[in-house]
Write an enzyme that holds these catalytic residues in place. Structure first.
Site, PDB file in Angstrom:
ATOM      1  N   SER A   1      -5.913 -11.146  -2.804  1.00 26.25           N
ATOM      2  CA  SER A   1      -5.546  -9.820  -3.292  1.00 26.25           C
ATOM      3  C   SER A   1      -5.803  -9.628  -4.775  1.00 26.25           C
ATOM      4  O   SER A   1      -5.999  -8.503  -5.238  1.00 26.25           O
ATOM      5  CB  SER A   1      -4.068  -9.545  -2.995  1.00 26.25           C
ATOM      6  OG  SER A   1      -3.244 -10.553  -3.574  1.00 26.25           O
TER       7      SER A   1
ATOM      8  N   GLY B   1      -4.241 -11.379   0.964  1.00 20.35           N
ATOM      9  CA  GLY B   1      -3.485 -12.285   1.818  1.00 20.35           C
ATOM     10  C   GLY B   1      -4.239 -13.511   2.265  1.00 20.35           C
ATOM     11  O   GLY B   1      -3.675 -14.372   2.947  1.00 20.35           O
TER      12      GLY B   1
ATOM     13  N   ASN C   1      -1.986 -17.846  -2.289  1.00 19.56           N
ATOM     14  CA  ASN C   1      -1.239 -17.584  -1.058  1.00 19.56           C
ATOM     15  C   ASN C   1      -0.863 -18.871  -0.333  1.00 19.56           C
ATOM     16  O   ASN C   1       0.122 -18.896   0.412  1.00 19.56           O
ATOM     17  CB  ASN C   1      -2.045 -16.668  -0.136  1.00 19.56           C
ATOM     18  CG  ASN C   1      -2.089 -15.241  -0.652  1.00 19.56           C
ATOM     19  OD1 ASN C   1      -1.074 -14.689  -1.069  1.00 19.56           O
ATOM     20  ND2 ASN C   1      -3.269 -14.653  -0.671  1.00 19.56           N
TER      21      ASN C   1
ATOM     22  N   ASP D   1       5.857  -4.984  -7.155  1.00 20.25           N
ATOM     23  CA  ASP D   1       6.170  -6.195  -6.383  1.00 20.25           C
ATOM     24  C   ASP D   1       6.223  -7.441  -7.251  1.00 20.25           C
ATOM     25  O   ASP D   1       6.599  -8.515  -6.791  1.00 20.25           O
ATOM     26  CB  ASP D   1       5.161  -6.397  -5.252  1.00 20.25           C
ATOM     27  CG  ASP D   1       3.722  -6.564  -5.738  1.00 20.25           C
ATOM     28  OD1 ASP D   1       3.508  -6.736  -6.950  1.00 20.25           O
ATOM     29  OD2 ASP D   1       2.808  -6.510  -4.892  1.00 20.25           O
TER      30      ASP D   1
ATOM     31  N   HIS E   1       1.285  -8.574  -8.024  1.00 19.70           N
ATOM     32  CA  HIS E   1      -0.082  -8.094  -8.252  1.00 19.70           C
ATOM     33  C   HIS E   1      -0.201  -7.397  -9.607  1.00 19.70           C
ATOM     34  O   HIS E   1       0.572  -6.490  -9.906  1.00 19.70           O
ATOM     35  CB  HIS E   1      -0.489  -7.142  -7.125  1.00 19.70           C
ATOM     36  CG  HIS E   1      -0.489  -7.801  -5.787  1.00 19.70           C
ATOM     37  ND1 HIS E   1       0.573  -7.711  -4.910  1.00 19.70           N
ATOM     38  CD2 HIS E   1      -1.411  -8.586  -5.186  1.00 19.70           C
ATOM     39  CE1 HIS E   1       0.306  -8.422  -3.824  1.00 19.70           C
ATOM     40  NE2 HIS E   1      -0.893  -8.956  -3.966  1.00 19.70           N
TER      41      HIS E   1
END
Length: 215
Positions: free
Chosen positions: A40, A77, A106, A190, A193
Site C-alpha cells: 500500500s 495489503g 505487512n 489510520d 499510510h
C-alpha cells in the site's frame, strides 16, 4: 514501520499495472523499465491517483531527462509471499531492467516469521537478477511496541538480503516521515499510510540509490 499508534489491519486490494503492449516500445528503444513490486505504501492507498512516490518517480525521471518507463505492480495489503508468487509473471510480462522490491511491512503487521520474509525477499531478488534486472531492496521498520530485538532483526533482514543478492538498498522508506518529532502529522487517519505531502520525501529516500543503478 514506526511512528504513531500502529495496529494490525486488513487492507483493500488495489493494484496498478501497465499493459504489456505499453512496455514493448520502451524495450525496443532500449529504455530502462523499472518494475516496482510493493504494498500500500507504493499503491497510492488513500491518495489521489498520480500523487504517490512511484508516480512522482516517473516525473523525476522526465525532469532529469533520464529515459525510463515505470511499471507500478504494487498491491495494497501484499506480503512478501504474495509478491513472490506474482513476480515470475511480472518479469515475463514487463521484461524489466530494474526491479524495486518494497515489501515486508505487512509481514510484520501480521506477525509472520522473519525467516520467511527474508527468504521470500531473497528469492524475489534472485529471480529478478536471473531475468537480467538490477534490484533495489527498500527497507522498512516497525513501531517500538514490537520490542527492540524484533525491530532490529526485522530492519536488518533487508540489508542482509541486499548484500547477499548484490542489490541496492534503501534502509528505511519512511525516513523523515515516521521518525520525526511529530510523525502523525504526515500520516492518514489510520496512522499507517502516509499522506500525500509525505510522498516526495519517500521518493527522495529511494531516488539516490535507484539513480546509482540506472547509470
Amino acid at each position: 514501520m514506526r511512528g504513531g499508534s500502529w495496529k494490525r489491519r486488513d487492507f483493500i486490494a488495489a493494484g496498478l499495472a501497465v499493459p504489456y503492449g505499453a512496455v514493448l516500445p520502451a524495450m525496443a528503444a532500449g529504455t530502462p523499465v523499472i518494475l516496482v513490486v510493493g504494498d500500500s505504501l507504493s499503491a497510492e492507498y488513500g491518495l489521489k491517483r498520480g500523487t504517490g512516490w512511484v508516480a512522482l518517480l516517473e516525473q523525476r525521471l522526465a525532469r532529469e531527462k533520464i529515459p525510463g518507463k515505470v511499471v507500478n505492480a504494487s498491491i495494497s495489503g501484499d506480503t512478501t509471499s504474495g509478491g513472490r508468487s506474482r513476480l515470475p509473471a511480472l518479469l515475463q510480462q514487463h521484461r524489466p531492467t530494474h526491479v524495486v522490491l518494497e515489501l515486508g511491512g505487512n509481514d510484520a503487521l501480521r506477525g509472520l516469521p522473519l525467516a520467511m520474509t527474508e527468504d521470500n525477499l531473497s528469492q524475489m531478488a534472485q529471480a529478478a537478477r536471473k531475468a537480467g534486472a538490477r534490484v533495489l531492496v527498500v527497507g522498512m521498520q516497525v513501531p517500538p511496541n514490537y520490542g527492540s530485538d524484533y525491530a532490529n532483526r526485522f530492519s536488518g533482514l533487508f540489508a542482509k538480503v541486499a548484500k547477499e543478492q548484490q542489490a541496492g538498498l534503501v534502509p528505511f522508506l519512511l525516513a523523515g516521515v515516521a521518525d520525526g518529532a511529530d510523525p502523525t502529522r504526515l500520516f492518514q487517519a489510520d496512522r499507517i499510510h502516509p499522506r500525500e505531502e509525505a510522498h516526495p520525501k519517500m521518493l527522495d529516500n529511494v531516488w539516490p540509490e535507484l539513480k546509482k543503478l540506472l547509470k
